[in-house]
Design a protein around this motif. Structure first.
Motif, short mmCIF file in Angstrom:
data_model
loop_
_atom_site.label_atom_id
_atom_site.label_comp_id
_atom_site.label_asym_id
_atom_site.label_seq_id
_atom_site.Cartn_x
_atom_site.Cartn_y
_atom_site.Cartn_z
N ILE A 192 -9.63 10.58 7.58
CA ILE A 192 -8.95 9.96 8.74
C ILE A 192 -7.76 10.32 8.73
CG2 ILE A 192 -8.28 7.81 9.59
CD1 ILE A 192 -10.71 6.50 7.97
N ASP A 193 -6.95 10.90 9.95
CA ASP A 193 -5.69 11.50 10.05
C ASP A 193 -4.76 10.38 9.79
OD1 ASP A 193 -6.80 13.82 10.47
OD2 ASP A 193 -6.71 13.76 12.49
N GLY A 194 -3.56 10.66 9.13
CA GLY A 194 -2.40 9.87 9.14
C GLY A 194 -2.43 8.59 8.11
N VAL A 195 -3.41 8.69 7.38
CA VAL A 195 -3.68 7.76 6.38
C VAL A 195 -3.43 8.25 4.85
CG1 VAL A 195 -5.55 6.34 5.05
CG2 VAL A 195 -5.44 6.43 7.59
N GLU A 196 -2.66 7.45 4.11
CA GLU A 196 -2.31 8.14 2.63
C GLU A 196 -2.63 6.48 1.80
OE1 GLU A 196 1.36 9.17 -0.14
OE2 GLU A 196 1.61 8.60 1.89
N VAL A 197 -3.69 6.85 0.70
CA VAL A 197 -3.81 6.02 -0.19
C VAL A 197 -2.65 6.03 -1.26
CG1 VAL A 197 -5.57 5.05 -2.14
CG2 VAL A 197 -6.18 5.99 0.25
N VAL A 198 -1.99 5.14 -1.41
CA VAL A 198 -0.81 4.97 -2.38
C VAL A 198 -0.78 4.14 -3.56
CG1 VAL A 198 0.75 5.24 -0.34
CG2 VAL A 198 0.51 3.11 -1.27
N SER A 199 -2.10 3.68 -3.77
CA SER A 199 -2.13 2.76 -5.04
C SER A 199 -3.72 2.59 -5.14
CB SER A 199 -1.25 1.58 -5.12
OG SER A 199 -1.68 0.69 -6.31
N VAL A 200 -4.24 2.38 -6.38
CA VAL A 200 -5.59 2.07 -6.65
C VAL A 200 -5.56 1.33 -8.00
CG1 VAL A 200 -6.01 3.98 -8.31
CG2 VAL A 200 -7.79 2.96 -7.16
N VAL A 201 -6.31 0.23 -7.56
CA VAL A 201 -6.29 -0.97 -8.59
C VAL A 201 -7.49 -1.13 -9.49
CG1 VAL A 201 -5.74 -3.40 -9.10
CG2 VAL A 201 -4.83 -2.32 -7.04
N GLY A 202 -7.68 -1.29 -10.69
CA GLY A 202 -8.81 -1.52 -11.44
C GLY A 202 -8.97 -2.26 -12.60
N ARG A 203 -9.97 -2.74 -13.18
CA ARG A 203 -10.07 -3.44 -14.07
C ARG A 203 -9.02 -3.17 -15.60
NH1 ARG A 203 -14.30 -5.21 -17.65
NH2 ARG A 203 -15.45 -3.57 -16.88
N ARG A 204 -9.63 -1.89 -15.94
CA ARG A 204 -8.99 -1.18 -17.03
C ARG A 204 -8.16 0.09 -16.73
NH1 ARG A 204 -12.85 1.00 -20.26
NH2 ARG A 204 -14.38 1.13 -18.40
N LEU A 205 -6.96 0.05 -17.11
CA LEU A 205 -6.04 1.26 -16.66
C LEU A 205 -6.59 2.61 -16.66
CD1 LEU A 205 -3.41 1.78 -15.11
CD2 LEU A 205 -2.24 1.86 -17.23
N GLU A 206 -7.13 3.02 -17.92
CA GLU A 206 -7.63 4.43 -18.21
C GLU A 206 -8.55 4.84 -17.05
OE1 GLU A 206 -9.48 7.16 -21.64
OE2 GLU A 206 -8.70 5.15 -22.20
N PRO A 207 -9.77 4.43 -16.68
CA PRO A 207 -10.52 4.81 -15.70
C PRO A 207 -9.82 4.68 -14.54
CG PRO A 207 -11.40 2.67 -16.70
CD PRO A 207 -10.17 3.27 -17.69
N THR A 208 -9.11 3.87 -14.18
CA THR A 208 -8.51 3.51 -12.93
C THR A 208 -7.44 4.85 -12.75
OG1 THR A 208 -8.48 1.41 -13.09
CG2 THR A 208 -7.19 2.24 -11.53
N GLN A 209 -6.64 5.12 -13.87
CA GLN A 209 -5.81 6.18 -13.40
C GLN A 209 -6.54 7.44 -13.50
OE1 GLN A 209 -2.31 6.14 -13.85
NE2 GLN A 209 -2.72 8.18 -12.94
N ALA A 210 -7.87 7.70 -13.98
CA ALA A 210 -8.60 8.80 -13.80
C ALA A 210 -9.02 9.07 -12.38
CB ALA A 210 -10.02 8.89 -14.72
N VAL A 211 -9.24 7.69 -11.68
CA VAL A 211 -9.61 7.95 -10.29
C VAL A 211 -8.69 8.36 -9.21
CG1 VAL A 211 -10.42 6.55 -8.17
CG2 VAL A 211 -11.57 6.26 -10.59
N ALA A 212 -7.38 7.80 -9.84
CA ALA A 212 -6.30 8.24 -9.13
C ALA A 212 -5.83 9.55 -9.20
CB ALA A 212 -5.02 7.38 -9.58
N ASP A 213 -5.83 10.20 -10.37
CA ASP A 213 -5.68 11.56 -10.58
C ASP A 213 -6.66 12.50 -9.78
OD1 ASP A 213 -3.81 10.78 -12.30
OD2 ASP A 213 -4.85 11.30 -13.85
#
Length: 313
Positions: free
Chosen positions: A22-43
């Motif tokens: 979708i044009d003009g959309v930026e995901v700026v943050s992702v929230v998860g229950r545990r930081l390590e797998p959430t950071q992996a998704v963000a990366d």
């Protein structure tokens, strides 16, 4: 438009895949229950911020909106939290697992005037859109919908086969899709009945359920749900109409004789999740009520509440 995604599980990634288109959309943050797998998704998706608290994501500079793909039991409270923070919000189905919580969300949405929509994806799948257009134009009317929602899920796991931190529910989650779609296609529901099978000793939920619905138009719906089905998984809709029979399998559609129907040109994508997210973004940009707004889907949760009372009674 800056968006945060809460819930970095199997369905969260479907939204991230859709938002990339979708044009003009930026995901700026992702929230998860545990930081390590959430950071992996963000990366993986090139998202600059990952955290374990929704409140932290809501404080990201310039944030416009949030998509919630978190456990069912958190949906209502988190939707209200986003609205109170001044953010537009799309919450995955179901809006809530009680009518009181669903009504509280609607009250907050009306107070804020922000866009709040629910991920009732069946309204957006091209297969169901194709039939909705025919119904609206008067080309056909539903006589009966016959729906099967089947999974093989005897342990607490998600669509990727990973352990879940919460328990899924046939009535408040999976039946919500069909109850809302039947009303969307056939008109307001005036009668609803339900029976359920044995409760699983560990999961504490009924693994099989049967629901009957009748619309004001006279159309009927028979819905069978199971977590015990060892076979094709998913939801399959047979539309028996006054002018043809159709079988919808997510984004695909065939006639009652299994003849494929070309859905190209029905809408801009063949992916229901992408279309759902496009509607969310467009409603925010255009300052209008989205299809599948909290107000539009609330009748579904009134029916689910009535069915739950029947089952408990």
């Amino acid at each position: 438009m800056k968006i945060a995604l809460a819930g970095a599980g199997a369905f969260g990634e479907k939204h991230l895949d859709a938002l990339k288109l979708i044009d003009g959309v930026e995901v700026v943050s992702v929230v998860g229950r545990r930081l390590e797998p959430t950071q992996a998704v963000a990366d993986k998706y090139g998202i600059g911020h990952a955290c374990t608290e929704l409140a932290e994501a809501l404080e990201q500079p310039g944030l416009d909106a949030v998509i919630l793909a978190t456990p069912t039991q958190m949906h209502a409270a988190q939707t209200i939290q986003c609205l109170e923070a001044g953010k537009h919000v799309q919450v995955e189905i179901p809006l809530a697992d009680s009518l009181a919580d669903a009504e509280a969300v609607l009250k907050k949405q009306q107070e804020t005037g922000l866009v709040a929509m629910v991920g009732h994806t069946r309204r957006f799948n091209p297969s169901h859109q194709f039939l909705h257009n025919k119904i609206v134009s008067g080309d056909l009317n539903i006589q009966q919908m016959d729906v099967q929602t089947y999974f093989f899920r005897r342990k607490n796991m998600n669509a990727k086969g990973e352990a879940r931190s919460w328990t899924d529910h046939l009535l408040w989650h999976h039946a919500a899709h069909t109850v809302d779609l039947f009303a969307y296609q056939a008109g307001p529901i005036v009668q609803a009945n339900a029976i359920e099978g044995p409760v699983h000793p560990e999961l504490g939920i009924a693994m099989d359920m049967s629901i009957q619905l009748k619309a004001e138009s006279g159309a009927i719906c028979t819905l069978s749900l199971s977590f015990n089905n060892d076979g094709p998984l998913g939801t399959f809709f047979r539309y028996i109409c006054d002018n043809g029979t159709y079988i919808a399998r997510y984004d695909d559609l065939v006639t009652g004789k299994e003849e494929p129907i070309d859905l190209s040109g029905v809408t801009v994508s063949n992916n229901g999740i992408e279309l759902q997210d496009r509607e969310f973004v467009a409603a925010i940009r255009e300052g209008r009520e989205p299809n599948s707004s909290v107000a539009q889907v609330l009748p579904c949760y009134r029916v689910l509440d009535a069915l739950e009372k029947q089952l408990q009674g």
